[in-house]
Design a protein around this motif. Structure first.
Motif, PDB file in Angstrom:
ATOM      1  N   HIS A  30      46.730  40.617  39.625  1.00 46.19           N
ATOM      2  CA  HIS A  30      45.400  41.206  39.034  1.00 46.19           C
ATOM      3  C   HIS A  30      44.497  42.056  39.574  1.00 46.19           C
ATOM      4  CE1 HIS A  30      42.567  40.037  36.860  1.00 46.19           C
ATOM      5  NE2 HIS A  30      41.403  40.013  38.241  1.00 46.19           N
ATOM      6  N   ILE A  31      44.828  41.187  41.076  1.00 45.76           N
ATOM      7  CA  ILE A  31      44.002  41.790  42.420  1.00 45.76           C
ATOM      8  C   ILE A  31      44.580  43.825  42.335  1.00 45.76           C
ATOM      9  CG2 ILE A  31      42.966  42.028  44.835  1.00 45.76           C
ATOM     10  CD1 ILE A  31      43.275  38.855  44.898  1.00 45.76           C
ATOM     11  N   PRO A  36      38.206  48.236  42.282  1.00 43.92           N
ATOM     12  CA  PRO A  36      38.145  47.954  43.394  1.00 43.92           C
ATOM     13  C   PRO A  36      36.382  47.429  44.081  1.00 43.92           C
ATOM     14  CG  PRO A  36      38.699  50.750  42.607  1.00 43.92           C
ATOM     15  CD  PRO A  36      38.414  49.206  41.429  1.00 43.92           C
ATOM     16  N   ALA A  37      35.617  47.840  43.114  1.00 37.28           N
ATOM     17  CA  ALA A  37      33.790  46.880  43.646  1.00 37.28           C
ATOM     18  C   ALA A  37      34.920  45.563  42.973  1.00 37.28           C
ATOM     19  CB  ALA A  37      33.257  46.861  42.435  1.00 37.28           C
ATOM     20  N   ASP A  38      35.357  45.079  42.592  1.00 37.90           N
ATOM     21  CA  ASP A  38      35.226  43.388  42.040  1.00 37.90           C
ATOM     22  C   ASP A  38      36.161  42.988  43.360  1.00 37.90           C
ATOM     23  OD1 ASP A  38      33.867  43.867  39.540  1.00 37.90           O
ATOM     24  OD2 ASP A  38      36.084  43.662  38.431  1.00 37.90           O
ATOM     25  N   ALA A  43      36.575  39.714  48.407  1.00 36.03           N
ATOM     26  CA  ALA A  43      36.829  39.925  49.987  1.00 36.03           C
ATOM     27  C   ALA A  43      35.435  39.682  50.655  1.00 36.03           C
ATOM     28  CB  ALA A  43      37.099  41.285  50.054  1.00 36.03           C
ATOM     29  N   THR A  44      34.327  39.987  50.367  1.00 29.17           N
ATOM     30  CA  THR A  44      33.343  39.609  50.777  1.00 29.17           C
ATOM     31  C   THR A  44      32.926  38.237  50.905  1.00 29.17           C
ATOM     32  OG1 THR A  44      32.213  41.896  50.229  1.00 29.17           O
ATOM     33  CG2 THR A  44      30.899  40.687  51.101  1.00 29.17           C
ATOM     34  N   ALA A  45      32.868  37.931  49.587  1.00 24.79           N
ATOM     35  CA  ALA A  45      32.901  36.169  48.897  1.00 24.79           C
ATOM     36  C   ALA A  45      33.429  35.125  50.223  1.00 24.79           C
ATOM     37  CB  ALA A  45      32.956  35.758  47.887  1.00 24.79           C
TER      38      ALA A  45
END
Ligand code: ZN
Length: 197
Positions: A30-31, A36-38, A43-45
């Motif tokens: 799924h990833i 890419p923005a999602d 990754a940031t979270a």
């Protein structure tokens, strides 16, 4: 099974609680196909939760500063202290809107089979808080399962000689379950109907 990065991701996801090999594979693909923005947001979270979140130095709830929001709230009473196993239990109890006191997060429950004893939990820190004499009632809101009951029994024995009222949430909570899975109304009622132990 797969090569390189995708297998690394499947392996890492498979180490998460409740994620089996099949789910890990499904999430990984799924990833791989996601926007890419999602993926960047995810990754940031992940990075930020480790960078920014820490444990409240008073109650050990999750916090983004020295003390959590609940410990900093001057409108709450210091006279009632509610003991829970995990930060997610604080969230469950807060949702009921029944409680205006403070919390103490143990970081788990006594579980001899897994080698978890009182020394592995924040029991010493709890005793230190209680020794100030401000707390009049200690509510034991550990999970309604074997480990939670053992922890509540142990704490009641430790705390009662200090002259503090000790209460346990009323029955009605699903036995063997997790506090976090109780609905707000059931948990709210269990709170109102708490009994001395
Ligand atoms: Zn706190």
């Amino acid at each position: 099974m797969y090569e390189g990065a995708i297998q690394d991701l499947i392996d890492e996801l498979g180490r998460l609680p409740g994620v089996g090999p099949k789910s890990a594979q499904r999430i990984a693909f799924h990833i791989l196909s996601a926007d890419p923005a999602d993926v960047t947001r995810l990754a940031t979270a992940l990075r930020k939760v480790k960078e920014l979140v820490r444990f409240c130095t008073t109650c050990y709830n999750v916090a983004e500063s020295e003390q959590c929001r609940i410990c900093r709230d001057p409108r709450r009473t210091d006279e009632v202290l509610c003991v829970v196993e995990e930060p997610k239990d604080v969230v469950a109890i807060e949702r009921t809107g029944e409680f205006r006191g403070r919390y103490h997060v143990l970081g788990g429950a006594i579980n001899p089979l897994e080698g978890v004893g009182p020394d592995n939990l924040r029991v010493r820190e709890l005793m230190a808080r209680l020794s100030s004499g401000e707390v009049k009632e200690l509510i034991l809101a550990t999970d309604p399962n074997t480990e939670g009951e053992a922890t509540a029994t142990y704490l009641a024995l430790m705390v009662k000689p200090m002259g503090i009222a000790v209460t346990r949430l009323a029955s009605g909570l699903p036995v063997g379950g997790d506090l976090e899975y109780a609905d707000e109304i059931t948990l709210g009622r269990a709170f109102e109907g708490r009994r001395a132990v």
